[in-house]
Scaffold this active site. Structure first.
Site, PDB file in Angstrom:
ATOM      1  N   LYS A  71      41.343 -40.470  84.364  1.00 31.34           N
ATOM      2  CA  LYS A  71      41.485 -40.591  82.911  1.00 31.34           C
ATOM      3  C   LYS A  71      42.849 -40.138  82.419  1.00 31.34           C
ATOM      4  O   LYS A  71      43.399 -39.163  82.921  1.00 31.34           O
ATOM      5  CB  LYS A  71      40.391 -39.753  82.235  1.00 31.34           C
ATOM      6  CG  LYS A  71      38.999 -40.231  82.578  1.00 31.34           C
ATOM      7  CD  LYS A  71      37.967 -39.187  82.253  1.00 31.34           C
ATOM      8  CE  LYS A  71      36.618 -39.580  82.853  1.00 31.34           C
ATOM      9  NZ  LYS A  71      35.668 -38.458  82.814  1.00 31.34           N
ATOM     10  N   ARG A 104      29.567 -29.867  85.022  1.00 30.85           N
ATOM     11  CA  ARG A 104      30.551 -28.828  84.649  1.00 30.85           C
ATOM     12  C   ARG A 104      31.161 -29.190  83.306  1.00 30.85           C
ATOM     13  O   ARG A 104      30.893 -30.251  82.768  1.00 30.85           O
ATOM     14  CB  ARG A 104      31.652 -28.800  85.700  1.00 30.85           C
ATOM     15  CG  ARG A 104      32.253 -30.211  85.877  1.00 30.85           C
ATOM     16  CD  ARG A 104      33.544 -30.207  86.620  1.00 30.85           C
ATOM     17  NE  ARG A 104      33.927 -31.538  87.047  1.00 30.85           N
ATOM     18  CZ  ARG A 104      34.557 -32.437  86.314  1.00 30.85           C
ATOM     19  NH1 ARG A 104      34.845 -32.174  85.058  1.00 30.85           N
ATOM     20  NH2 ARG A 104      34.867 -33.617  86.779  1.00 30.85           N
TER      21      ARG A 104
END
Lengths: 447, 73
Positions: free
Chosen positions: A237, A292
Site C-alpha cells: 500500500k 494487529r
C-alpha cells in the site's frame, strides 16, 4: 489498566503507541537496536533499552530477549506494533506464559489467520464472501491442473503461510501454471520458510477495501468502518483513505456489520482488519485478515475521532468495548494517507541514507507520523517508511488537495523519496475521480 | 578484451552471490542479489561476458555506485 507497557517495535509505530501510553498515563519502555540508537522516538518513552545489533533477527525479532527484558523491568503488557513479531503466535504465547499481557488477539486467532487456506476455510464456514480457490496444492501436477480448471483461469498462485503481497504469481492458462507454481513455491520457501502454495481466482483490476474491527475479551466485536487501500506498488500500500470513495454507503455498512458478526462468532478479541477485494461488478471477496494494528489506522481515527491504539490497549486490559467506545460511531469527512518511503520515485528501489534535511509539513487537517528527525540516518536494516502524512477534509477533494499541498511542502534531502510518485498519483485524473484499483499506480507512472 | 565493472545501484547488504569467477553471464543477468529495506534487489551485468572477479562477500555492506564484480567482455 496496565501499569507499564513495553513497546516491541521501532520508529513511527513505536512513536505512535508511546504517544497514546503517555496520554493514558501508563509508564512506557521503548526498545532499540544499535542502528536506532539516538532515534527521536526513544525520547517519548519513560525508559529506553538497547536489545541488540542492527539486523532485525538479532534485535526486534528476538522474542526471547524482548520477553526477558519486559519481565526484568516489570512490564505488565507488551505492545507489538505492526510488522516484526506482531503476528507471531509463538511470541504471543511466550509473552502470555511469562505472565505478561499481549496487546493483540488470542494466539489461537493469530495462528488461525496466519495460514491463508485455513483462514479461508474458517471464514467460509461463517459465510464470508470469497472467490473460488483451492486448498494447499499437492505435488501431483495433474491434480494442480485440475484444481486450476475447476477455479477457472486466470488464477493467482499464492503462498499459504505468506502475506503482504509477497510471492504471488498469476497464471493465465494451463501452460503458465506449472512454472508459476514452481516459482511461487520457491519464493514462499525463501520468504516464509514454508513452500506451501494455493490457488485463487484472479480478480482483474480489483479495489482493495478493508474493514477495521475491534473486539474485547467479553465476546463483543464492533466494526469501525472501512478503508480503501487500492493504490499500491509491488502489492504494497502507498495511499490509503477512509471512507472508500464511490461505494454506496448502505452497501459497505451492511458488509461491515456482517463482518463484525462473523468476527464475534469466531471469538475475535482485539484489533484486526479484514482485507477484501472488490471486483468491477461490486462483489466483495475475502483476501486475508491482519491480526494487529494496521499501518493505515490513522485515517480511520481521523474520520471517527477514535484513538484506535487506546481502544486496543483498553480491550487487552479487559475493559468492555461499550465502556470506552461511543454508542454510535459515524464517519465524518474524509481522510487520506500517503506513505513517504526512502526510495527512488521511478523504480521504487530502496534509498537509505542520511536525512540532511527532513522537514515534515504542517497545516490545517495535516497529521504526520514519523520516527525520524533531521540529522538522523535511514539504514538499510528496516522497511523504507520515513513518514505517514495524513490529511483530513470535509470532502475527499479537500483532503486530497491538503495532502497534495503537504507533500509539496515536505522537504527531504540526503536520500531519495517517493514524494514525486505520490504527487503524480494524487494528480492523476482517474484517482481524482475516485476510480481507484490496484493497478492504478503503475498506470499513473506510465503516463 | 574490455573489462566492465558491475556496480550496485543501491546501498544494502549482499544477500546472495549467484556467479563465480570463470562463469559466463549474459546481458542483464543477475550477478548478485542485495538486500535492502526488506527488499531483494538484483545487481545486473550491463554487458555479457566472463566473470573475472567478485569483489564482495555474502553479508557484506555495499554502497550505491560500488563495484561488486568485474566482467570481461
Amino acid at each position: 489498566m496496565f501499569k507499564k507497557v513495553l513497546v516491541a517495535n521501532r520508529s513511527a509505530v513505536a512513536a505512535r503507541v508511546l504517544r497514546t501510553l503517555d496520554k493514558m498515563g501508563v509508564a512506557s519502555i521503548a526498545i532499540y537496536s544499535e542502528a536506532d540508537a539516538g532515534a527521536p522516538y526513544l525520547a517519548r518513552a519513560g525508559e529506553a533499552h538497547c536489545i541488540g545489533p542492527g539486523p532485525a533477527r538479532e534485535s526486534y525479532l528476538d522474542g526471547k530477549k524482548i520477553v526477558e527484558l519486559a519481565r526484568k523491568l516489570g512490564a505488565d503488557a507488551i505492545h507489538p506494533g505492526y510488522g516484526f513479531l506482531s503476528e507471531n503466535a509463538a511470541f504471543a504465547r511466550q509473552v502470555h506464559e511469562a505472565g505478561i499481557a499481549f496487546i493483540g488477539p488470542n494466539a489461537r486467532l493469530i495462528d488461525a489467520m496466519g495460514h491463508k487456506t485455513r483462514a479461508r476455510e474458517l471464514m467460509m464456514g461463517h459465510g464470508m464472501p470469497m472467490n473460488a480457490g483451492s486448498g494447499v496444492l499437492p505435488a501431483d501436477e495433474a491434480a494442480v491442473a485440475a484444481a486450476a480448471e475447476r477455479i477457472g483461469y486466470p488464477v493467482l498462485v499464492k503462498p499459504a503461510a505468506g502475506g503482504g503481497g509477497i510471492g504471488m504469481i498469476a497464471a493465465r492458462d494451463a501452460k503458465q501454471l506449472a512454472a508459476a507454481v514452481t516459482q511461487a513455491q520457491s519464493m514462499a520457501m525463501r520468504g516464509f520458510g514454508n513452500g506451501e502454495v494455493y490457488l485463487e481466482r484472479l480478480i482483474e483490476r480489483p479495489r482493495h477495501i478493508e474493514i477495521q474491527v475491534l473486539g474485547d475479551r467479553h465476546g463483543r466485536v464492533r466494526h469501525i468502518f472501512e478503508r480503501d487501500c487500492s493504490v499500491q506498488r509491488r502489492h504494497q500500500k502507498v495511499i490509503e483513505e477512509a471512507t472508500a470513495p464511490g461505494v454506496p454507503r448502505e452497501k459497505v455498512t451492511a458488509l461491515c456489520e456482517r463482518v463484525a458478526e462473523m468476527m464475534a462468532a469466531i471469538g475475535y478479541d482485539n484489533i484486526g482488519t479484514i482485507e477484501m477485494l472488490m471486483g468491477d461488478d461490486g462483489s466483495f471477496s475475502f483476501l486475508e485478515m491482519n491480526t494487529r494494528l494496521q499501518v493505515e489506522h490513522g485515517v480511520t481515527e481521523e474520520v471517527t475521532g477514535i484513538d484506535l491504539v487506546e481502544a486496543q490497549i483498553r480491550s487487552a486490559a479487559g475493559e468492555a468495548l461499550d465502556t470506552f467506545l461511543p454508542a454510535a460511531i459515524e464517519p465524518s469527512g474524509h481522510a487520506i494517507q500517503a506513505r513517504v518511503y526512502a526510495e527512488d520515485p521511478v523504480r521504487f528501489f530502496p534509498s537509505p541514507g542520511p536525512l540532511k534535511t527532513f522537514r515534515p509539513p504542517r497545516g490545517e487537517g495535516i497529521r504526520v507520523e514519523t520516527g525520524y528527525a533531521e540529522g538522523g540516518t535511514v539504514t538499510p536494516n528496516y522497511d523504507p517508511l520515513l513518514a505517514k502524512v495524513i490529511a483530513r477534509g470535509a470532502t475527499r477533494n479537500e483532503a486530497v488537495a491538503r495532502l497534495e499541498a503537504a507533500l509539496e511542502a515536505f522537504t527531504i534531502e540526503g536520500l531519495k523519496s517517493n514524494i514525486p510518485a505520490l504527487l503524480r498519483i494524487l494528480r492523476h485524473e482517474p484517482f481524482r475521480a475516485g476510480a481507484v484499483h490496484t493497478g492504478l499506480l503503475a498506470e499513473a507512472q506510465a503516463t | 578484451m574490455a573489462k566492465t565493472e558491475v556496480k550496485s545501484e543501491i546501498t544494502g547488504a549482499v544477500w546472495k552471490i549467484l556467479v563465480k569467477p570463470g562463469d559466463v553471464v549474459g546481458v542483464d543477468e543477475a550477478v548478485i542479489i542485495l538486500e535492502s529495506m526488506k527488499m531483494e534487489i538484483p545487481v545486473l551485468a550491463i554487458d555479457g561476458g566472463k566473470v573475472t572477479e567478485i569483489l564482495v562477500k555474502e553479508g557484506e555492506a555495499v554502497n550505491e555506485g560500488q563495484t561488486v564484480a568485474i566482467v570481461e567482455v
